[in-house]
Design a protein around this motif. Structure first.
Motif, PDB file in Angstrom:
ATOM      1  N   ASP A 127      16.010   0.952  -2.627  1.00  0.00           N
ATOM      2  CA  ASP A 127      15.646   2.359  -2.488  1.00  0.00           C
ATOM      3  C   ASP A 127      14.152   2.514  -2.220  1.00  0.00           C
ATOM      4  N   ARG A 128      13.349   1.613  -2.774  1.00  0.00           N
ATOM      5  CA  ARG A 128      11.907   1.671  -2.544  1.00  0.00           C
ATOM      6  C   ARG A 128      11.604   1.486  -1.052  1.00  0.00           C
ATOM      7  N   LEU A 129      12.272   0.509  -0.435  1.00  0.00           N
ATOM      8  CA  LEU A 129      12.076   0.289   0.992  1.00  0.00           C
ATOM      9  C   LEU A 129      12.612   1.458   1.809  1.00  0.00           C
ATOM     10  N   ASN A 130      13.740   1.977   1.398  1.00  0.00           N
ATOM     11  CA  ASN A 130      14.316   3.098   2.129  1.00  0.00           C
ATOM     12  C   ASN A 130      13.393   4.313   2.075  1.00  0.00           C
ATOM     13  N   GLU A 131      12.809   4.551   0.912  1.00  0.00           N
ATOM     14  CA  GLU A 131      11.885   5.676   0.772  1.00  0.00           C
ATOM     15  C   GLU A 131      10.680   5.496   1.695  1.00  0.00           C
ATOM     16  N   PHE A 132      10.178   4.265   1.769  1.00  0.00           N
ATOM     17  CA  PHE A 132       9.029   4.012   2.630  1.00  0.00           C
ATOM     18  C   PHE A 132       9.366   4.298   4.092  1.00  0.00           C
ATOM     19  N   TYR A 133      10.510   3.788   4.557  1.00  0.00           N
ATOM     20  CA  TYR A 133      10.861   3.957   5.960  1.00  0.00           C
ATOM     21  C   TYR A 133      11.387   5.361   6.281  1.00  0.00           C
ATOM     22  N   SER A 134      11.738   6.094   5.225  1.00  0.00           N
ATOM     23  CA  SER A 134      12.235   7.448   5.457  1.00  0.00           C
ATOM     24  C   SER A 134      11.125   8.472   5.549  1.00  0.00           C
ATOM     25  N   ARG A 135       9.903   8.085   5.219  1.00  0.00           N
ATOM     26  CA  ARG A 135       8.795   9.008   5.349  1.00  0.00           C
ATOM     27  C   ARG A 135       8.539   9.310   6.838  1.00  0.00           C
ATOM     28  N   SER A 136       7.872  10.375   7.046  1.00  0.00           N
ATOM     29  CA  SER A 136       7.567  10.771   8.436  1.00  0.00           C
ATOM     30  C   SER A 136       6.760   9.670   9.114  1.00  0.00           C
ATOM     31  N   THR A 137       7.144   9.335  10.326  1.00  0.00           N
ATOM     32  CA  THR A 137       6.414   8.312  11.086  1.00  0.00           C
ATOM     33  C   THR A 137       5.317   8.928  11.950  1.00  0.00           C
ATOM     34  N   SER A 138       5.107  10.209  11.780  1.00  0.00           N
ATOM     35  CA  SER A 138       4.119  10.863  12.637  1.00  0.00           C
ATOM     36  C   SER A 138       2.708  10.358  12.375  1.00  0.00           C
ATOM     37  N   ASP A 139       2.484   9.842  11.140  1.00  0.00           N
ATOM     38  CA  ASP A 139       1.143   9.339  10.826  1.00  0.00           C
ATOM     39  C   ASP A 139       0.805   8.097  11.611  1.00  0.00           C
ATOM     40  N   TYR A 140       1.812   7.438  12.161  1.00  0.00           N
ATOM     41  CA  TYR A 140       1.587   6.166  12.840  1.00  0.00           C
ATOM     42  C   TYR A 140       1.507   6.342  14.345  1.00  0.00           C
ATOM     43  N   LEU A 194      10.402 -19.651   7.126  1.00  0.00           N
ATOM     44  CA  LEU A 194      10.970 -18.385   7.543  1.00  0.00           C
ATOM     45  C   LEU A 194       9.888 -17.319   7.445  1.00  0.00           C
ATOM     46  N   THR A 195       9.891 -16.359   8.367  1.00  0.00           N
ATOM     47  CA  THR A 195       8.951 -15.250   8.297  1.00  0.00           C
ATOM     48  C   THR A 195       9.703 -13.953   8.040  1.00  0.00           C
ATOM     49  N   ALA A 196       9.006 -13.002   7.392  1.00  0.00           N
ATOM     50  CA  ALA A 196       9.654 -11.743   7.028  1.00  0.00           C
ATOM     51  C   ALA A 196       8.636 -10.629   6.970  1.00  0.00           C
ATOM     52  N   ASP A 197       9.126  -9.402   7.091  1.00  0.00           N
ATOM     53  CA  ASP A 197       8.279  -8.229   6.892  1.00  0.00           C
ATOM     54  C   ASP A 197       8.267  -7.796   5.428  1.00  0.00           C
ATOM     55  N   ALA A 205      -4.107  -1.425  12.058  1.00  0.00           N
ATOM     56  CA  ALA A 205      -2.889  -1.986  11.480  1.00  0.00           C
ATOM     57  C   ALA A 205      -2.167  -2.827  12.512  1.00  0.00           C
ATOM     58  N   PRO A 206      -1.550  -3.943  12.100  1.00  0.00           N
ATOM     59  CA  PRO A 206      -0.878  -4.835  13.029  1.00  0.00           C
ATOM     60  C   PRO A 206       0.159  -4.102  13.880  1.00  0.00           C
ATOM     61  N   THR A 207       0.204  -4.477  15.149  1.00  0.00           N
ATOM     62  CA  THR A 207       1.128  -3.827  16.078  1.00  0.00           C
ATOM     63  C   THR A 207       2.562  -3.921  15.594  1.00  0.00           C
ATOM     64  N   ARG A 208       2.958  -5.097  15.078  1.00  0.00           N
ATOM     65  CA  ARG A 208       4.339  -5.262  14.635  1.00  0.00           C
ATOM     66  C   ARG A 208       4.672  -4.283  13.527  1.00  0.00           C
ATOM     67  N   PHE A 209       3.739  -4.093  12.582  1.00  0.00           N
ATOM     68  CA  PHE A 209       3.991  -3.167  11.484  1.00  0.00           C
ATOM     69  C   PHE A 209       4.192  -1.740  12.006  1.00  0.00           C
ATOM     70  N   LEU A 210       3.364  -1.329  12.982  1.00  0.00           N
ATOM     71  CA  LEU A 210       3.465   0.021  13.502  1.00  0.00           C
ATOM     72  C   LEU A 210       4.811   0.266  14.168  1.00  0.00           C
ATOM     73  N   ASN A 211       5.428  -0.773  14.706  1.00  0.00           N
ATOM     74  CA  ASN A 211       6.690  -0.624  15.432  1.00  0.00           C
ATOM     75  C   ASN A 211       7.920  -0.944  14.594  1.00  0.00           C
ATOM     76  N   THR A 212       7.715  -1.365  13.341  1.00  0.00           N
ATOM     77  CA  THR A 212       8.840  -1.769  12.519  1.00  0.00           C
ATOM     78  C   THR A 212       9.638  -0.551  12.061  1.00  0.00           C
ATOM     79  N   GLY A 256      -1.295 -12.884   4.652  1.00  0.00           N
ATOM     80  CA  GLY A 256      -1.572 -12.218   5.917  1.00  0.00           C
ATOM     81  C   GLY A 256      -1.459 -10.707   5.827  1.00  0.00           C
ATOM     82  N   VAL A 257      -1.966 -10.020   6.838  1.00  0.00           N
ATOM     83  CA  VAL A 257      -1.884  -8.557   6.879  1.00  0.00           C
ATOM     84  C   VAL A 257      -0.594  -8.101   7.543  1.00  0.00           C
ATOM     85  N   ASP A 258       0.152  -9.036   8.093  1.00  0.00           N
ATOM     86  CA  ASP A 258       1.375  -8.672   8.805  1.00  0.00           C
ATOM     87  C   ASP A 258       2.578  -9.287   8.103  1.00  0.00           C
TER      88      ASP A 258
END
Length: 487
Positions: free
Chosen positions: A474-487, A263-266, A8-15, A249-251
């Motif tokens: 809320d969809r984005l919040n749910e995604f970022y609120s999940r445990s980051t331990s998998d990454y 403009l670029t965005a995540d 997975a792209p480095t930027r995604f892992l650190n976002t 793109g994948v990132d």
């Protein structure tokens, strides 16, 4: 949660919520709802790109006559489970209009006034024929209503069939104005199974401040400072019409605008209208959207409903008339269709406006509305004054000021509000396919969709649009609120 690939792209892992770049396309109610909710949830890098030179989308409150008018969304429809009403109900900002239809007058094209008791009986009969509950009807609303209405009219004593027919045609136009369809034969007979009407007053009015009041509440804008955007200060860019959203793109995603900016965005939350999606989806998205989403864009429809605003020195309608409806006699309608005023057939009503004592507001639907938008303002006004002379049994003076809307002609909207069509039935699609986000292999929402047309139960409304903006935040919040331990 499924573990993401090690590649997975480095930027995604650190976002994180603090660093994720989120771009919302469109600063209408859904876009503003999404952006403000994201900021409230702790996201820091949120921006809105708006094609118009103003915020609001299909909410557009402007000064006119004695205070303001709403060129787009005008009433808060319902109270229970209406997120707009729930935001304002205790703030002394709105007034319940109630049922003012009982004091409308129905005028025939020979200036006859339909007796009020008969008019109300026929109108109520038509209203009671609208499908309700869980009964499904495979076909169009027009088919269902026509069959049901004439069955019920046959039970009424002493009803003139010509008058009943004229009243029914007027009712169908008004219903199209509510639904957004050109005619009821393209409106799905199953639409009532999806749309959930909020109980309570359907015509809650915004007094002398207009619907923009709600947007200012969402943004927490400061009172007395019209240009203040509250939470969104510094985050909105106007005149930024989207040209391309490249999500290949994948990132990151790459956004291109008509003025050449890139403009670029995540994450991108796209809230452009269904009309814009219909016209531009094939070129706007790279790669092309999934087939299921394309079916939804093709199957759902965005209708054309326009308004007329006439300001007079004094109110031309009698005090006990809330408004007027136009009933065309068959022989007069045949004659009209051969003249330059043919488009007036789809003008179905004019009425008074609360907080605007000198105003008349009129409505036009469908194909004739789109044609009206191509005429000059003077041609439109001349036609409306001709209509008044044809129907009204007293003189209606020349207005001091006149304004009409042109929602379809505007390339940033291409219509008014959406509805479930019989074509959507054929394609077995609906708002759920329009809503579905485009995810990467790790389940990250990359390209999301919001706006009233993506609401499963409240499409065509501001409260529906608002809910979809919150949904995607809320969809984005749910995604970022999940445990980051998998990454």
């Amino acid at each position: 949660m499924t573990t993401c690939p090690v590649s997975a792209p480095t930027r995604f892992l650190n976002t994180t919520k603090q660093t994720a770049r989120i771009v919302v396309i469109g600063a209408g109610p859904s876009g503003i709802a999404a952006a403000t909710r994201l900021l409230e949830l702790g996201f820091k890098n949120v921006s809105l790109m708006e094609a118009e030179d103003r915020i609001g989308g299909r909410i557009n409150t402007i000064p006119f006559a004695d205070n303001v008018i709403d060129l787009g969304a005008q009433w808060c429809h319902g109270e229970a489970d209406n997120v707009v009403y729930q935001q304002v109900k205790d703030l002394d900002l709105v007034t319940k209009t109630g049922d003012f239809m009982n004091t409308f007058r129905f005028l025939r094209s020979n200036k006859e006034i339909v007796p009020q008791e008969m008019a109300n009986t026929l109108r109520t009969t038509a209203e009671n024929c609208l499908p309700a509950g869980t009964n499904a009807y495979d076909g169009s609303m027009g088919d269902y209503l026509t069959q049901k209405y004439w069955q019920e009219v046959a039970k009424l004593p002493n009803v003139d069939r010509s008058t009943a027919s004229e009243m029914f045609e007027s009712f169908k136009k008004a219903e199209c104005g509510t639904e957004g369809s050109d005619h009821l034969f393209e409106l799905s007979g199953r639409s009532h199974l999806e749309f959930v009407e909020c109980k309570g007053d359907m015509l809650i009015h915004w007094r002398d401040k207009g619907y923009k009041t709600f947007l200012r509440l969402l943004m927490k804008a400061k009172e007395g400072l019209p240009e203040d955007l509250g939470m969104l200060n510094g985050r909105v860019q106007l005149n930024k019409r989207i040209s391309e959203i490249n999500w290949a793109g994948v990132d990151e995603l790459v956004l291109r605008f008509w003025n050449g900016d890139i403009l670029t965005a995540d994450h991108v939350i796209c809230t452009v209208s269904l009309g814009v999606l219909k016209e531009q989806h094939a070129t706007m998205f790279v790669p092309a959207l999934p087939e299921a989403k394309v079916r939804a864009i093709k199957g759902l429809k965005l209708g054309s409903v326009d308004k007329f605003f006439l300001e007079f020195a004094v109110q031309p309608l009698p005090p006990n008339w809330a408004g007027i409806d136009f009933l065309w006699r068959e022989e007069d309608l045949k004659q009209l269709r051969g003249t330059k005023h043919f488009w007036l057939e789809s003008v179905f009503a004019f009425h008074k406006v609360m907080e605007q004592p000198r105003l008349l507001e009129g409505w036009i639907i469908g194909e004739h509305a789109r044609y009206m938008e191509t005429l000059t303002e003077q041609e439109v006004l001349d036609g409306l004054l001709w209509l008044f002379r044809k129907f009204v049994p007293f003189d209606v003076p020349h207005p001091q000021h006149f304004l009409r809307t042109q929602w379809h002609a505007n390339p940033n909207f291409r219509g008014s509000y959406s509805f479930r069509s019989t074509y959507a039935d054929e394609l077995h699609t609906g708002p759920w396919d329009l809503e579905a986000p485009l995810l990467d292999v790790c389940g990250k929402p990359r390209l999301q969709f919001a706006g009233e047309a993506s609401s499963k139960s409240h499409y065509s409304t501001v409260h529906g649009a608002t809910e979809t903006g919150w949904r995607e935040a809320d969809r984005l919040n749910e995604f970022y609120s999940r445990s980051t331990s998998d990454y």
